[in-house]
Write a protein that holds these residues in place. Sequence first.
Motif, PDB file in Angstrom:
ATOM      1  N   GLN A 101       0.795  -1.221   0.000  1.00  0.00           N
ATOM      2  CA  GLN A 101       0.000   0.000   0.000  1.00  0.00           C
ATOM      3  C   GLN A 101       0.833   1.278   0.000  1.00  0.00           C
ATOM      4  O   GLN A 101       0.289   2.370   0.025  1.00  0.00           O
ATOM      5  CB  GLN A 101      -0.971  -0.004   1.183  1.00  0.00           C
ATOM      6  N   LEU A 102       2.155   1.141  -0.026  1.00  0.00           N
ATOM      7  CA  LEU A 102       3.027   2.319  -0.067  1.00  0.00           C
ATOM      8  C   LEU A 102       2.864   3.043  -1.392  1.00  0.00           C
ATOM      9  O   LEU A 102       2.678   2.423  -2.425  1.00  0.00           O
ATOM     10  CB  LEU A 102       4.497   1.907   0.099  1.00  0.00           C
ATOM     11  N   ASP A 103       2.962   4.362  -1.339  1.00  0.00           N
ATOM     12  CA  ASP A 103       2.872   5.171  -2.580  1.00  0.00           C
ATOM     13  C   ASP A 103       4.188   5.183  -3.305  1.00  0.00           C
ATOM     14  O   ASP A 103       5.215   5.379  -2.796  1.00  0.00           O
ATOM     15  CB  ASP A 103       2.461   6.617  -2.263  1.00  0.00           C
TER      16      ASP A 103
END
Length: 183
Positions: free
Chosen positions: A181-183
Amino acid sequence: MRHHQEGCCKGEGHHHGGCEHRHGRGGGRRQRFFGHGELRLVILDILSREASHGYELIKAIENLTQGNYTPSPGVIYPTLDFLQDQAFITISEEDGGRKKITITDGGAQWLEENREHLGHIQERVNARNVGFELRKNPQMKRALENFKAVLDLRVNQGDISDAQLKKIIGVIDRAALEITQLD
């Protein structure tokens, strides 16, 4: 072109007593890069795009793995012998003594029948390439080694209950989710 050696790989070849092992710069034996018979599919896939020579196949596989695995002639040539025995390839002599390797209709059909397995091999190779790149970063390497050491201490060397194991698995799953879920 008969370089066939007997043993565990049945025509896949051996390198220092193993089958298709990657030997890193640090020496020592590593996990096999390809499972039994998988190199055959990889070679046929390469040949399905264009005819080749033994050395060019070695280089194509090295490029596919981003330099993380280079099959030795002791692996490639017995595999080619096997593929030729199965009538999946033909090997013809060219001017200058080089041997041109071409996929046959039978080889193309076998490749097509195993296309799904080839897709899994390619996904695994891509994932391993990413892993090799990540481990080149000193901080990532340290973090991964720390993670492995902690798991080894908790899981393999201690009495661990089913509840504790479930918690550890939950922590790993949550960390994986957080990373995705990291950008």
